[in-house]
Motif scaffolding. Structure first.
Motif, PDB file in Angstrom:
ATOM      1  N   ASP A  19      21.924 -11.531  33.473  1.00 61.14           N
ATOM      2  CA  ASP A  19      21.396 -12.748  32.849  1.00 61.14           C
ATOM      3  C   ASP A  19      20.846 -12.543  31.443  1.00 61.14           C
ATOM      4  N   ALA A  20      21.054 -11.386  30.861  1.00 63.62           N
ATOM      5  CA  ALA A  20      20.638 -11.049  29.491  1.00 63.62           C
ATOM      6  C   ALA A  20      19.124 -11.028  29.293  1.00 63.62           C
ATOM      7  N   SER A  21      18.355 -10.936  30.378  1.00 66.28           N
ATOM      8  CA  SER A  21      16.904 -10.825  30.241  1.00 66.28           C
ATOM      9  C   SER A  21      16.543  -9.414  29.787  1.00 66.28           C
ATOM     10  N   LYS A  22      15.374  -9.277  29.158  1.00 64.13           N
ATOM     11  CA  LYS A  22      14.914  -7.967  28.702  1.00 64.13           C
ATOM     12  C   LYS A  22      14.439  -7.157  29.907  1.00 64.13           C
ATOM     13  N   VAL A  23      14.856  -5.898  29.949  1.00 64.00           N
ATOM     14  CA  VAL A  23      14.462  -5.003  31.039  1.00 64.00           C
ATOM     15  C   VAL A  23      14.095  -3.647  30.464  1.00 64.00           C
ATOM     16  N   LEU A  24      13.404  -2.867  31.264  1.00 64.49           N
ATOM     17  CA  LEU A  24      13.053  -1.504  30.898  1.00 64.49           C
ATOM     18  C   LEU A  24      13.707  -0.578  31.913  1.00 64.49           C
ATOM     19  N   HIS A  25      14.526   0.336  31.429  1.00 65.82           N
ATOM     20  CA  HIS A  25      15.169   1.324  32.292  1.00 65.82           C
ATOM     21  C   HIS A  25      14.432   2.641  32.155  1.00 65.82           C
ATOM     22  N   THR A  26      14.095   3.230  33.287  1.00 59.35           N
ATOM     23  CA  THR A  26      13.435   4.518  33.325  1.00 59.35           C
ATOM     24  C   THR A  26      14.358   5.486  34.049  1.00 59.35           C
ATOM     25  N   VAL A  27      14.675   6.594  33.376  1.00 58.42           N
ATOM     26  CA  VAL A  27      15.603   7.570  33.930  1.00 58.42           C
ATOM     27  C   VAL A  27      14.937   8.938  33.907  1.00 58.42           C
ATOM     28  N   ILE A  28      14.900   9.604  35.073  1.00 56.39           N
ATOM     29  CA  ILE A  28      14.365  10.958  35.154  1.00 56.39           C
ATOM     30  C   ILE A  28      15.546  11.918  35.203  1.00 56.39           C
ATOM     31  N   TYR A  29      15.541  12.858  34.272  1.00 56.64           N
ATOM     32  CA  TYR A  29      16.612  13.844  34.161  1.00 56.64           C
ATOM     33  C   TYR A  29      16.093  15.233  34.487  1.00 56.64           C
ATOM     34  N   LYS A  30      16.991  16.087  34.914  1.00 56.32           N
ATOM     35  CA  LYS A  30      16.723  17.520  35.038  1.00 56.32           C
ATOM     36  C   LYS A  30      17.665  18.208  34.064  1.00 56.32           C
ATOM     37  N   LYS A  31      17.116  19.077  33.219  1.00 57.57           N
ATOM     38  CA  LYS A  31      17.939  19.759  32.223  1.00 57.57           C
ATOM     39  C   LYS A  31      18.963  20.653  32.906  1.00 57.57           C
ATOM     40  N   ALA A  32      20.193  20.574  32.438  1.00 61.24           N
ATOM     41  CA  ALA A  32      21.269  21.400  32.974  1.00 61.24           C
ATOM     42  C   ALA A  32      21.046  22.854  32.563  1.00 61.24           C
ATOM     43  N   THR A  33      21.582  23.754  33.353  1.00 57.34           N
ATOM     44  CA  THR A  33      21.418  25.178  33.058  1.00 57.34           C
ATOM     45  C   THR A  33      22.406  25.660  32.005  1.00 57.34           C
ATOM     46  N   CYS A  34      23.372  24.825  31.657  1.00 57.41           N
ATOM     47  CA  CYS A  34      24.394  25.179  30.665  1.00 57.41           C
ATOM     48  C   CYS A  34      24.513  24.032  29.666  1.00 57.41           C
ATOM     49  N   THR A  35      24.645  24.348  28.393  1.00 56.25           N
ATOM     50  CA  THR A  35      24.728  23.296  27.374  1.00 56.25           C
ATOM     51  C   THR A  35      26.051  22.529  27.412  1.00 56.25           C
TER      52      THR A  35
END
Length: 64
Positions: A23-39
């Motif tokens: 519906d094009a409303s404003k939202v906030l996305h929160t994403v938790i990441y874990k750093k990869a062991t290889c680039t």
């Protein structure tokens, strides 16, 4: 975008201002990441949350 670094297990949280594809409303996305062991490998998403609907899979696909 805002970043919060966690001390444990190389985790960090990013928050993104976005618009809901439903519906094009404003939202906030929160994403938790874990750093990869290889680039050569992308960081792993541990958790995704949308402020409008936490079960929304359309928004989550933007971060995979």
């Amino acid at each position: 975008m805002e970043e919060h670094v966690h001390d444990k297990d190389n985790e960090y949280t990013l928050t993104f201002d976005s618009k809901c594809p439903a519906d094009a409303s404003k939202v906030l996305h929160t994403v938790i990441y874990k750093k990869a062991t290889c680039t050569r490998v992308d960081d792993i998403i541990l958790h995704f949350h949308c402020s409008r609907d936490s079960k929304c899979v359309k928004c989550q696909h933007n971060y995979l």
